[in-house]
Write an enzyme that holds these catalytic residues in place. Sequence first.
Site, mmCIF file in Angstrom:
data_model
loop_
_atom_site.group_PDB
_atom_site.id
_atom_site.type_symbol
_atom_site.label_atom_id
_atom_site.label_comp_id
_atom_site.label_asym_id
_atom_site.label_seq_id
_atom_site.Cartn_x
_atom_site.Cartn_y
_atom_site.Cartn_z
ATOM 1 N N ASP A 45 69.675 112.735 68.811
ATOM 2 C CA ASP A 45 68.988 114.022 68.727
ATOM 3 C C ASP A 45 69.974 115.042 68.156
ATOM 4 O O ASP A 45 71.113 115.149 68.634
ATOM 5 C CB ASP A 45 68.504 114.465 70.103
ATOM 6 C CG ASP A 45 67.624 115.698 70.023
ATOM 7 O OD1 ASP A 45 66.407 115.536 69.830
ATOM 8 O OD2 ASP A 45 68.168 116.811 70.151
ATOM 9 N N ASN A 62 67.487 126.160 61.106
ATOM 10 C CA ASN A 62 66.193 126.575 60.572
ATOM 11 C C ASN A 62 65.996 128.079 60.697
ATOM 12 O O ASN A 62 65.516 128.743 59.766
ATOM 13 C CB ASN A 62 65.066 125.848 61.312
ATOM 14 C CG ASN A 62 64.693 124.532 60.653
ATOM 15 O OD1 ASN A 62 64.977 124.312 59.479
ATOM 16 N ND2 ASN A 62 64.077 123.646 61.410
ATOM 17 N N ASP A 73 65.865 120.834 56.146
ATOM 18 C CA ASP A 73 65.558 119.565 55.480
ATOM 19 C C ASP A 73 66.822 118.918 54.935
ATOM 20 O O ASP A 73 66.999 117.686 55.020
ATOM 21 C CB ASP A 73 64.566 119.801 54.339
ATOM 22 C CG ASP A 73 63.166 120.131 54.844
ATOM 23 O OD1 ASP A 73 62.918 119.973 56.056
ATOM 24 O OD2 ASP A 73 62.328 120.554 54.019
ATOM 25 N N ASP A 104 63.729 116.195 64.740
ATOM 26 C CA ASP A 104 65.172 115.996 64.583
ATOM 27 C C ASP A 104 65.646 114.863 65.481
ATOM 28 O O ASP A 104 66.769 114.868 65.965
ATOM 29 C CB ASP A 104 65.941 117.290 64.889
ATOM 30 C CG ASP A 104 65.678 117.808 66.302
ATOM 31 O OD1 ASP A 104 64.785 117.261 66.980
ATOM 32 O OD2 ASP A 104 66.365 118.751 66.735
#
Length: 292
Positions: free
Chosen positions: A159, A167, A176, A202
């Site tokens: 993770d 973001n 991305d 993610d």
Amino acid sequence: MERAAALAGIGAWACDLTDDTLSWTPGTYDLFGLPHDRRLDRRDALAMYAGESREALERLRAEAIAHRRPFTLDAQIIRADGALRWMRLTADLVCDGRRPVQLYGLKQDITEQKAHSDLMRRLAEQDPLTGLASRRLFQTHFLDRATPQTPLGALILFDVDGFKQINDRHGHAAGDACLQAIADRLCAGFSDALMVARIGGDEFAVLTPPSIEPELLDERVARTLARLAMPIYWRGNLLRVSASAGMAEVNNPLAFDAEALFAAADAALYAAKHAGRNRVRRAVTEVPHAYM
């Protein structure tokens, strides 16, 4: 009707079972790329089937004659000009009493249809952003299987730490780019993995083979976490993320409960994140065997 069928890539055929004489309509000749006046020999026609398709056709044909039942086969053929095409062959029998005397049916060009179907399957099985296996492929080929498809050593869940901040600060394009870099680094760290999949926004999963010794696996996970924590250069910015990992190993590579294994790895991942992130934790409970 023959001209209309040929427009759709469809041809009719028949085979006399007493002497294997073939009868084809123009659409079938066109499908194989042969002139309409060509004298047909079943052995020559059979030679135009690709290897596996030829074997499947002979097996289904023999079973159909023995049991007096129809069959359908999607077969790959090699046309007279060398082009590879896919066709759908349907067959049924004419019987004299209980004795089969003729096979007959249709042959239809399905090359474009199969190409479209294969593309849709690849899109469903491949994560479009990272190129890794998709959640759907991970689900169908691992979690949902009653018995293992291949021997397994361990499941490792990763993770990404700090992904939301990337973001929020730099936008989704930067996020991305991070995910693509993470995917590349996971593949580099586990080049021999049975599967590397993106299973969430993610979240990633790695299935390792049983040939990796536990000590070596620990080292590889540690090296991979160090690699994942390296800055990612994006449009003049250094994006900093890390990852946490949860690992669950199996006792029997050929008999384990996939869902229980996933739950154990997920609990270990939660423990790693709770302990401060950028670290790995191993499942502390024994993963139960699958019912045999």
